[in-house]
Design an enzyme around this catalytic site. Structure first.
Site, mmCIF file in Angstrom:
data_model
loop_
_atom_site.group_PDB
_atom_site.id
_atom_site.type_symbol
_atom_site.label_atom_id
_atom_site.label_comp_id
_atom_site.label_asym_id
_atom_site.label_seq_id
_atom_site.Cartn_x
_atom_site.Cartn_y
_atom_site.Cartn_z
ATOM 1 N N PHE A 139 0.856 -1.188 0.000
ATOM 2 C CA PHE A 139 0.000 0.000 0.000
ATOM 3 C C PHE A 139 0.884 1.228 0.000
ATOM 4 C CE2 PHE A 139 -2.461 3.434 1.887
ATOM 5 C CZ PHE A 139 -3.542 3.444 1.029
ATOM 6 N N ASP A 224 9.179 2.427 1.871
ATOM 7 C CA ASP A 224 8.011 3.173 2.346
ATOM 8 C C ASP A 224 7.837 2.817 3.823
ATOM 9 O OD1 ASP A 224 5.499 3.988 3.133
ATOM 10 O OD2 ASP A 224 4.495 3.413 1.274
ATOM 11 N N LYS A 253 2.631 9.341 8.706
ATOM 12 C CA LYS A 253 1.801 8.967 9.862
ATOM 13 C C LYS A 253 2.259 9.495 11.236
ATOM 14 C CE LYS A 253 -0.982 5.298 7.971
ATOM 15 N NZ LYS A 253 -0.604 4.791 6.648
HETATM 16 C C1 LIG Z 1 -0.907 5.068 5.246
HETATM 17 C C2 LIG Z 1 0.126 4.685 4.254
HETATM 18 C C3 LIG Z 1 0.378 5.477 3.119
HETATM 19 C C4 LIG Z 1 -0.460 6.671 2.751
HETATM 20 O O1 LIG Z 1 -0.358 7.707 3.662
HETATM 21 P P1 LIG Z 1 -1.381 8.942 3.587
HETATM 22 O O2 LIG Z 1 -0.872 9.889 4.622
HETATM 23 O O3 LIG Z 1 -2.733 8.396 3.876
HETATM 24 O O4 LIG Z 1 -1.294 9.492 2.218
HETATM 25 C C5 LIG Z 1 1.427 5.107 2.305
HETATM 26 N N1 LIG Z 1 2.183 4.031 2.567
HETATM 27 C C6 LIG Z 1 1.958 3.249 3.644
HETATM 28 C C7 LIG Z 1 2.843 2.082 3.900
HETATM 29 C C8 LIG Z 1 0.919 3.543 4.515
HETATM 30 O O5 LIG Z 1 0.664 2.748 5.558
#
Ligand SMILES: *Cc1c(COP(=O)(O)O)cnc(C)c1O
Length: 401
Positions: A139, A224, A253
């Site tokens: 994701f 990420d 986050k």
């Molecule tokens: C939550 C998340 C995102 C997206 O972050 P947003 O602040 O909602 O755009 C991207 N990568 C990972 C691994 C995430 O858990």
């Protein structure tokens, strides 16, 4: 009518329908507890989806936010911003990185990483070198770049044409990754631990082998760490528990302990690809959020929170693991630090709803993995309280089957 029901009705009328929301109307939070507008308290093992790593309204975070709010809220990136500079210094001092681009969310941080990887590679290797390999069940956010990078068809459904050049391989499968590399590949992008995809932990040596592939083919390695960075796995960054460093890393986050901020960290040798005028963000790195993130970073770096994360993570993992022999519908228990997944052989949606009614916030990813991402400040007593609610629900399911 309860205060909650009133808000719910109004929300359903006017707020975009992008989220199927649970019937909880948030009013306030403290530590691991969230209180709704009718005064009901919830034990929060979701923590804003791994955002409230320091607990709700951590005093240091609140104080920094308040102080900066009275001083300077916003200033254009046409000028230098001391809090932004200090945060960049701190992030580089405690990671592999040399430079930081600031933005406001995880998706934006990933956009910056993908843009940098493409531009650097095209400049170094020619204009065809623009492809990025990512993992299935990954994701990477909800922007067009984010859904293009995400290895789940459902996030792209109806939004095509998506950004071309993304290829997906199974997570944890080094042979598949090797096979997917072509002369057009510029980068490999992975979550060191997959969050939304069901809390998937890499096998020992997998990320090391990915690093070696990147070195052999001159590819950029992007981690990420939007969900698993900022202490979640028990170290400041998840990659620090593997014998490997990325070239680019994205954070968001929990970076400011609650308020919104995103960051993309890179090495000096690649940073020049994003020169003046190539990329930007009006709000990125603003004084309010960077001052707040500085305070949050100080708490992460002080050490107690990370120690507690490792200790409580091990305790929770052991306790959940012990449930496997008690309930025949538990398929697997896994985790690192305080991101844990309990995989069920049954649908988890109803369990999450029942937990909410009984004052416990958890969620379920990919339909059958209950995910536990409490504040890293969670206590043993709170974990025991959580387990009591959870096993109470599990007992009822065991009787039915
Ligand atoms: C939550 C998340 C995102 C997206 O972050 P947003 O602040 O909602 O755009 C991207 N990568 C990972 C691994 C995430 O858990």
């Amino acid at each position: 009518m309860s205060a909650s029901q009133n808000w719910i009705d109004r929300g359903l009328n006017r707020v975009a329908t992008t989220y199927g929301r649970y019937p909880l109307v948030a009013a306030s939070g403290e530590g691991c507890w969230l209180t709704d507008v009718d005064g009901k308290r919830y034990l929060d093992f979701l923590a804003g989806v791994a955002v409230n790593n320091l607990g709700h309204c951590h005093p240091r975070v609140v104080e920094a936010l308040q102080r900066q709010a009275e001083t300077l809220l916003h200033c254009s990136n046409f000028y230098h911003i001391p809090q932004q500079i200090e945060l960049a210094e701190k992030l580089c001092a405690h990671s592999f990185g040399d430079r930081v681009f600031f933005c406001n969310s995880g998706a934006e941080a990933n956009e910056a990483a993908i843009k940098l990887a493409r531009k650097y590679s095209v400049e170094q290797h020619g204009e065809r070198r623009t492809d990025v390999i990512t993992a299935l069940s990954s994701f990477h956010g909800r922007t067009l770049g984010g859904i293009s990078a995400t290895g789940q068809d459902k996030v792209r459904l109806g939004f095509g044409p998506v950004v071309p050049g993304f290829h997906y391989v199974p997570f944890n499968d080094i042979a598949a990754l090797k096979q997917a590399i072509t002369p057009q590949t510029c980068a490999i992008m992975l979550e060191p631990v997959q969050g939304e995809g069901g809390v998937n932990i890499p096998s020992p040596g997998y990320l090391r082998a990915v690093r070696e592939l990147c070195d052999a083919h001159d590819l950029l390695l992007i981690f990420d760490e939007v969900q698993v960075g900022c202490g979640r796995t028990g170290s400041l960054f998840a990659y620090q528990q593997e014998d490997v460093e990325p070239d680019l890393m994205t954070l968001a986050k929990a970076l400011a302990g609650g308020p919104p901020i995103g960051a993309m960290i890179c090495r000096e040798q690649h940073a020049g690809a994003l020169g003046p005028g190539t990329h930007g963000s009006t709000f990125g790195g603003n004084p309010l959020m960077t001052a707040t993130a500085l305070a949050a970073m100080d708490v992460y770096l002080q050490g107690d929170v990370l120690n507690n994360c490792r200790e409580m993570g091990q305790y929770l993992l052991n306790q959940l693991d012990a449930l496997k022999s008690r309930y025949n519908f538990i398929a697997d228990v896994r985790g690192r630090g305080l991101i844990l997944g309990l995989e069920l052989t049954i649908e988890g949606g109803e369990i999450v709803k029942t937990a909410l009614q009984r004052g416990l916030l958890i969620n379920c990813t990919v339909g059958k993995v209950l995910r536990f991402v409490p504040p890293l400040t969670v206590t043993k007593e709170e974990i025991d309280q959580m387990l009591e609610i959870l096993t109470g629900i599990f007992d009822e399911y065991q009787e039915q089957t």
